[in-house]
Design a protein around this motif. Structure first.
Motif, PDB file in Angstrom:
ATOM      1  N   HIS A 189       0.810  -1.218   0.000  1.00  0.00           N
ATOM      2  CA  HIS A 189       0.000   0.000   0.000  1.00  0.00           C
ATOM      3  C   HIS A 189       0.847   1.272   0.000  1.00  0.00           C
ATOM      4  CE1 HIS A 189      -4.069  -1.797   1.526  1.00  0.00           C
ATOM      5  NE2 HIS A 189      -3.765  -2.163   0.296  1.00  0.00           N
ATOM      6  N   VAL A 190       2.015   1.230   0.633  1.00  0.00           N
ATOM      7  CA  VAL A 190       2.867   2.427   0.624  1.00  0.00           C
ATOM      8  C   VAL A 190       3.820   2.434  -0.567  1.00  0.00           C
ATOM      9  CG1 VAL A 190       2.716   2.832   3.114  1.00  0.00           C
ATOM     10  CG2 VAL A 190       4.617   1.485   2.210  1.00  0.00           C
ATOM     11  N   GLN A 191       3.972   1.297  -1.210  1.00  0.00           N
ATOM     12  CA  GLN A 191       4.884   1.182  -2.337  1.00  0.00           C
ATOM     13  C   GLN A 191       4.177   1.368  -3.670  1.00  0.00           C
ATOM     14  OE1 GLN A 191       6.747  -2.672  -2.591  1.00  0.00           O
ATOM     15  NE2 GLN A 191       8.268  -1.980  -4.063  1.00  0.00           N
ATOM     16  N   GLY A 192       2.901   1.030  -3.731  1.00  0.00           N
ATOM     17  CA  GLY A 192       2.187   1.026  -4.996  1.00  0.00           C
ATOM     18  C   GLY A 192       1.791   2.406  -5.486  1.00  0.00           C
ATOM     19  N   ALA A 193       1.591   2.496  -6.795  1.00  0.00           N
ATOM     20  CA  ALA A 193       1.050   3.709  -7.412  1.00  0.00           C
ATOM     21  C   ALA A 193      -0.475   3.568  -7.362  1.00  0.00           C
ATOM     22  CB  ALA A 193       1.553   3.851  -8.840  1.00  0.00           C
ATOM     23  N   PRO A 197      -4.566   4.435  -7.004  1.00  0.00           N
ATOM     24  CA  PRO A 197      -5.497   5.455  -7.488  1.00  0.00           C
ATOM     25  C   PRO A 197      -5.762   6.473  -6.376  1.00  0.00           C
ATOM     26  CG  PRO A 197      -6.339   3.239  -7.884  1.00  0.00           C
ATOM     27  CD  PRO A 197      -5.123   3.092  -7.027  1.00  0.00           C
ATOM     28  N   ASP A 198      -6.076   7.694  -6.759  1.00  0.00           N
ATOM     29  CA  ASP A 198      -6.356   8.754  -5.779  1.00  0.00           C
ATOM     30  C   ASP A 198      -7.437   8.316  -4.801  1.00  0.00           C
ATOM     31  OD1 ASP A 198      -4.482  10.410  -6.839  1.00  0.00           O
ATOM     32  OD2 ASP A 198      -5.908  11.561  -8.059  1.00  0.00           O
ATOM     33  N   GLY A 199      -7.135   8.514  -3.513  1.00  0.00           N
ATOM     34  CA  GLY A 199      -8.114   8.222  -2.471  1.00  0.00           C
ATOM     35  C   GLY A 199      -8.386   6.751  -2.226  1.00  0.00           C
ATOM     36  N   PHE A 200      -7.607   5.872  -2.860  1.00  0.00           N
ATOM     37  CA  PHE A 200      -7.901   4.444  -2.725  1.00  0.00           C
ATOM     38  C   PHE A 200      -7.604   3.895  -1.335  1.00  0.00           C
ATOM     39  CE2 PHE A 200      -6.087   0.203  -2.552  1.00  0.00           C
ATOM     40  CZ  PHE A 200      -7.259  -0.503  -2.702  1.00  0.00           C
ATOM     41  N   VAL A 201      -6.397   4.113  -0.826  1.00  0.00           N
ATOM     42  CA  VAL A 201      -5.973   3.481   0.420  1.00  0.00           C
ATOM     43  C   VAL A 201      -6.393   4.332   1.609  1.00  0.00           C
ATOM     44  CG1 VAL A 201      -3.997   2.662   1.761  1.00  0.00           C
ATOM     45  CG2 VAL A 201      -4.009   2.367  -0.703  1.00  0.00           C
ATOM     46  N   ASP A 202      -6.980   3.667   2.593  1.00  0.00           N
ATOM     47  CA  ASP A 202      -7.324   4.332   3.854  1.00  0.00           C
ATOM     48  C   ASP A 202      -6.122   4.172   4.781  1.00  0.00           C
ATOM     49  OD1 ASP A 202      -8.281   5.183   6.291  1.00  0.00           O
ATOM     50  OD2 ASP A 202     -10.194   4.118   6.134  1.00  0.00           O
ATOM     51  N   TYR A 203      -5.203   5.126   4.700  1.00  0.00           N
ATOM     52  CA  TYR A 203      -3.954   5.015   5.456  1.00  0.00           C
ATOM     53  C   TYR A 203      -4.208   5.045   6.968  1.00  0.00           C
ATOM     54  CZ  TYR A 203      -1.675   5.598   0.972  1.00  0.00           C
ATOM     55  OH  TYR A 203      -1.259   5.423  -0.321  1.00  0.00           O
ATOM     56  N   ALA A 204      -5.237   5.755   7.406  1.00  0.00           N
ATOM     57  CA  ALA A 204      -5.569   5.769   8.837  1.00  0.00           C
ATOM     58  C   ALA A 204      -5.973   4.362   9.283  1.00  0.00           C
ATOM     59  CB  ALA A 204      -6.672   6.780   9.121  1.00  0.00           C
ATOM     60  N   PHE A 205      -6.774   3.674   8.475  1.00  0.00           N
ATOM     61  CA  PHE A 205      -7.168   2.292   8.759  1.00  0.00           C
ATOM     62  C   PHE A 205      -5.922   1.409   8.833  1.00  0.00           C
ATOM     63  CE2 PHE A 205      -8.103  -1.981   7.205  1.00  0.00           C
ATOM     64  CZ  PHE A 205      -9.173  -2.365   8.008  1.00  0.00           C
ATOM     65  N   ASN A 206      -4.989   1.628   7.906  1.00  0.00           N
ATOM     66  CA  ASN A 206      -3.786   0.787   7.833  1.00  0.00           C
ATOM     67  C   ASN A 206      -2.905   0.894   9.073  1.00  0.00           C
ATOM     68  OD1 ASN A 206      -4.550  -0.209   5.394  1.00  0.00           O
ATOM     69  ND2 ASN A 206      -2.895   0.720   4.220  1.00  0.00           N
ATOM     70  N   LEU A 207      -2.962   2.021   9.770  1.00  0.00           N
ATOM     71  CA  LEU A 207      -2.128   2.171  10.965  1.00  0.00           C
ATOM     72  C   LEU A 207      -2.526   1.199  12.073  1.00  0.00           C
ATOM     73  CD1 LEU A 207      -1.685   6.040  11.025  1.00  0.00           C
ATOM     74  CD2 LEU A 207       0.093   4.311  10.587  1.00  0.00           C
ATOM     75  N   ASP A 208      -3.763   0.723  12.051  1.00  0.00           N
ATOM     76  CA  ASP A 208      -4.207  -0.275  13.030  1.00  0.00           C
ATOM     77  C   ASP A 208      -4.366  -1.669  12.421  1.00  0.00           C
ATOM     78  OD1 ASP A 208      -4.336   1.248  15.383  1.00  0.00           O
ATOM     79  OD2 ASP A 208      -6.208   2.160  14.728  1.00  0.00           O
ATOM     80  N   ASP A 254       4.867   1.526   9.222  1.00  0.00           N
ATOM     81  CA  ASP A 254       3.925   2.482   9.813  1.00  0.00           C
ATOM     82  C   ASP A 254       4.390   3.918   9.601  1.00  0.00           C
ATOM     83  OD1 ASP A 254       2.039   0.656  10.646  1.00  0.00           O
ATOM     84  OD2 ASP A 254       2.665   0.654  12.756  1.00  0.00           O
ATOM     85  N   ALA A 255       5.690   4.149   9.680  1.00  0.00           N
ATOM     86  CA  ALA A 255       6.212   5.502   9.451  1.00  0.00           C
ATOM     87  C   ALA A 255       5.906   5.947   8.019  1.00  0.00           C
ATOM     88  CB  ALA A 255       7.714   5.550   9.731  1.00  0.00           C
ATOM     89  N   GLU A 256       6.079   5.052   7.055  1.00  0.00           N
ATOM     90  CA  GLU A 256       5.745   5.379   5.667  1.00  0.00           C
ATOM     91  C   GLU A 256       4.245   5.595   5.510  1.00  0.00           C
ATOM     92  OE1 GLU A 256       7.708   3.441   2.276  1.00  0.00           O
ATOM     93  OE2 GLU A 256       8.778   2.255   3.780  1.00  0.00           O
ATOM     94  N   THR A 257       3.454   4.777   6.206  1.00  0.00           N
ATOM     95  CA  THR A 257       1.998   4.922   6.148  1.00  0.00           C
ATOM     96  C   THR A 257       1.578   6.289   6.687  1.00  0.00           C
ATOM     97  OG1 THR A 257       1.714   2.524   6.372  1.00  0.00           O
ATOM     98  CG2 THR A 257      -0.196   3.898   6.883  1.00  0.00           C
ATOM     99  N   GLU A 258       2.189   6.704   7.785  1.00  0.00           N
ATOM    100  CA  GLU A 258       1.882   8.031   8.349  1.00  0.00           C
ATOM    101  C   GLU A 258       2.245   9.142   7.364  1.00  0.00           C
ATOM    102  OE1 GLU A 258       3.972   7.984  12.062  1.00  0.00           O
ATOM    103  OE2 GLU A 258       2.432   6.771  13.044  1.00  0.00           O
ATOM    104  N   SER A 259       3.367   8.988   6.678  1.00  0.00           N
ATOM    105  CA  SER A 259       3.755   9.976   5.661  1.00  0.00           C
ATOM    106  C   SER A 259       2.724  10.022   4.540  1.00  0.00           C
ATOM    107  CB  SER A 259       5.128   9.641   5.073  1.00  0.00           C
ATOM    108  OG  SER A 259       6.120   9.762   6.047  1.00  0.00           O
ATOM    109  N   CYS A 260       2.261   8.861   4.132  1.00  0.00           N
ATOM    110  CA  CYS A 260       1.246   8.802   3.078  1.00  0.00           C
ATOM    111  C   CYS A 260      -0.064   9.427   3.553  1.00  0.00           C
ATOM    112  CB  CYS A 260       1.000   7.356   2.653  1.00  0.00           C
ATOM    113  SG  CYS A 260       2.403   6.599   1.810  1.00  0.00           S
ATOM    114  N   LEU A 261      -0.402   9.201   4.809  1.00  0.00           N
ATOM    115  CA  LEU A 261      -1.620   9.788   5.376  1.00  0.00           C
ATOM    116  C   LEU A 261      -1.543  11.313   5.341  1.00  0.00           C
ATOM    117  CD1 LEU A 261      -4.324   9.469   6.851  1.00  0.00           C
ATOM    118  CD2 LEU A 261      -3.045   9.251   8.986  1.00  0.00           C
ATOM    119  N   LEU A 262      -0.393  11.837   5.694  1.00  0.00           N
ATOM    120  CA  LEU A 262      -0.212  13.295   5.668  1.00  0.00           C
ATOM    121  C   LEU A 262      -0.278  13.837   4.239  1.00  0.00           C
ATOM    122  CD1 LEU A 262       2.619  13.688   8.322  1.00  0.00           C
ATOM    123  CD2 LEU A 262       0.219  14.365   8.554  1.00  0.00           C
ATOM    124  N   ALA A 263       0.294  13.088   3.310  1.00  0.00           N
ATOM    125  CA  ALA A 263       0.302  13.527   1.914  1.00  0.00           C
ATOM    126  C   ALA A 263      -0.984  13.166   1.186  1.00  0.00           C
ATOM    127  CB  ALA A 263       1.496  12.911   1.187  1.00  0.00           C
TER     128      ALA A 263
END
Length: 195
Positions: A143-147, A149-160, A180-189
């Motif tokens: 999820h953090v490595q893939g290209a 689609p816009d809005g596809f991944v729920d990064y907040a969900f992924n943190l848990d 998780d650190a990469e997921t948080e970066s993705c969530l912010l972006a």
């Protein structure tokens, strides 16, 4: 497993049916923006398990790889259900799909594959608990490595996501930290693509 001459054609029939996993798409995307297949996820999970299995010298490495290979095999019939859309019926559906998929095999082979799937699904062994944890981590990594689609991944969900498995031990927690650190970066972006 019985590999007598009478099992050759049923085994080939089963492999033909299992080939569907190569075309079964998951709700994840690769770095190139192509939707990932379940077979590709299972392959990288096996690779991941091979790399970390030395951390678990008391566990059966072959068993770990067998569980990796079998864990999503039932998805060849009805496909993947993303974690955010599961309503508790996924396990029952996948068990029914496994029963359908292994139907061509002799009874002893059917039983062995179904027992492996149940061992994984219900985390019945230390090996299955390691594979459960790695399965969650491989998905989060994709999820953090893939290209995506816009809005596809729920990064907040992924943190848990999958924490009940990835808190297995100190090593799994350490594996999860950078993801998780990469997921948080993705969530912010609000999007993410990493080389």
């Amino acid at each position: 497993m019985n590999f007598g001459d009478d099992s050759i054609y049923p085994m080939l029939d089963f492999l033909r049916r299992a080939e569907r996993l190569k075309s079964t798409l998951r709700y994840t995307w690769t770095q190139t923006g192509r939707q990932e297949s379940t077979a590709e996820h299972s392959w990288r999970l096996c690779l991941f398990a091979m790399l970390v299995s030395r951390r678990y010298p008391d566990l059966d490495g072959l068993r770990i790889l067998q569980l990796c290979i079998i864990h999503d095999l039932g998805e060849a019939i009805h496909g993947d259900i993303p974690a955010t859309k599961q309503n508790g019926s996924k396990s029952g559906q996948e068990r029914d799909d496994m029963l359908d998929l292994v139907r061509p095999l002799p009874p002893d082979m059917q039983q062995e594959l179904l027992e492996l799937w149940e061992e994984y699904e219900f985390a019945k062994s230390p090996e299955a608990r390691v594979v459960k944890a790695l399965d969650k981590l491989e998905t989060l990594l994709q999820h953090v490595q893939g290209a995506n689609p816009d809005g596809f991944v729920d990064y907040a969900f992924n943190l848990d996501y999958g924490k009940r498995y990835t808190l297995l031990d100190q090593f799994m927690r350490e594996l999860r930290e950078p993801i998780d650190a990469e997921t948080e970066s993705c969530l912010l972006a609000r999007s993410c693509t990493h080389e």
